[in-house]
Write an enzyme that holds these catalytic residues in place. Sequence first.
Site, mmCIF file in Angstrom:
data_model
loop_
_atom_site.group_PDB
_atom_site.id
_atom_site.type_symbol
_atom_site.label_atom_id
_atom_site.label_comp_id
_atom_site.label_asym_id
_atom_site.label_seq_id
_atom_site.Cartn_x
_atom_site.Cartn_y
_atom_site.Cartn_z
ATOM 1 N N HIS A 102 0.890 -1.334 -0.090
ATOM 2 C CA HIS A 102 0.190 -0.005 -0.191
ATOM 3 C C HIS A 102 0.738 1.287 -0.003
ATOM 4 O O HIS A 102 1.973 1.199 0.454
ATOM 5 C CB HIS A 102 -1.036 -0.157 1.199
ATOM 6 C CG HIS A 102 -0.060 -0.349 2.653
ATOM 7 N ND1 HIS A 102 0.118 -1.346 2.906
ATOM 8 C CD2 HIS A 102 0.320 0.760 3.438
ATOM 9 C CE1 HIS A 102 0.792 -1.363 4.040
ATOM 10 N NE2 HIS A 102 0.771 0.197 4.497
ATOM 11 N N HIS A 104 0.940 5.388 1.372
ATOM 12 C CA HIS A 104 0.316 5.888 2.227
ATOM 13 C C HIS A 104 0.009 7.273 1.366
ATOM 14 O O HIS A 104 1.150 8.000 0.700
ATOM 15 C CB HIS A 104 1.121 6.301 3.424
ATOM 16 C CG HIS A 104 1.038 5.153 4.377
ATOM 17 N ND1 HIS A 104 0.376 5.107 5.432
ATOM 18 C CD2 HIS A 104 1.904 4.058 4.457
ATOM 19 C CE1 HIS A 104 0.495 3.894 6.084
ATOM 20 N NE2 HIS A 104 1.639 3.348 5.467
HETATM 21 P P1 5GP Z 1 1.890 0.279 7.247
HETATM 22 O O1 5GP Z 1 2.656 0.569 8.585
HETATM 23 O O2 5GP Z 1 2.100 -1.322 6.946
HETATM 24 O O3 5GP Z 1 2.646 1.009 6.355
HETATM 25 O O4 5GP Z 1 0.698 0.938 7.346
HETATM 26 C C1 5GP Z 1 -0.532 0.157 7.716
HETATM 27 C C2 5GP Z 1 -1.657 1.246 8.019
HETATM 28 O O5 5GP Z 1 -2.905 0.538 7.985
HETATM 29 C C3 5GP Z 1 -1.335 1.957 9.545
HETATM 30 O O6 5GP Z 1 -1.302 3.301 8.923
HETATM 31 C C4 5GP Z 1 -2.840 1.669 9.907
HETATM 32 O O7 5GP Z 1 -3.223 2.845 10.668
HETATM 33 C C5 5GP Z 1 -3.642 1.452 8.996
HETATM 34 N N1 5GP Z 1 -4.689 0.303 9.504
HETATM 35 C C6 5GP Z 1 -4.435 -0.434 10.351
HETATM 36 N N2 5GP Z 1 -5.762 -1.302 10.384
HETATM 37 C C7 5GP Z 1 -6.666 -0.673 9.873
HETATM 38 C C8 5GP Z 1 -7.962 -1.103 9.409
HETATM 39 O O8 5GP Z 1 -8.391 -2.031 9.877
HETATM 40 N N3 5GP Z 1 -8.588 -0.278 8.784
HETATM 41 C C9 5GP Z 1 -7.988 0.920 8.044
HETATM 42 N N4 5GP Z 1 -8.669 1.694 7.383
HETATM 43 N N5 5GP Z 1 -6.537 1.164 8.365
HETATM 44 C C10 5GP Z 1 -6.097 0.140 9.032
#
Ligand code: 5GP
Length: 114
Positions: A102, A104
């Site tokens: 993903h 951001h």
């Molecule tokens: P990463 O740290 O993997 O780059 O980002 C994961 C993102 O997913 C985090 O910013 C976190 O806030 C978001 N996230 C985690 N669980 C959920 C969820 O259940 N729903 C949504 N919409 N976002 C989530």
Amino acid sequence: MTPPTDPNCLFCKIIAKQIPSTIRYESDHVFAFDDIHPKAPTHVLICPKAHHPTFLETPADVLTTLNGEVQAIAKQLGFADRGFRLVINNGRESGQEVFHLHYHFLAGKPLGGF
Ligand code: 5GP
Ligand code: ZN
């Protein structure tokens, strides 16, 4: 060919709408929804629908499609002329928590330097 999915992956479940999210964009190959813990006024997560755990493991053609749609999403969200930041976490040390690629998409305030 059926795109890869992982039944245990949180984002695969969100993309399949088994878990609710605030959807910002959807096409055949891409899905975008609001981050549940936003770090900026606009914080959208943009994913390929296909499950690829990390940026490095994602085929180049998937990234090409994704990038084109990220451009469309930036315009659709109204940030073409305002600016935005894209962040990809790749691997645990980067802080990646969800292992489904993903971007951001962060925007809506001055974001400052690193
Ligand atoms: P990463 O740290 O993997 O780059 O980002 C994961 C993102 O997913 C985090 O910013 C976190 O806030 C978001 N996230 C985690 N669980 C959920 C969820 O259940 N729903 C949504 N919409 N976002 C989530
Ligand atoms: Zn997944």
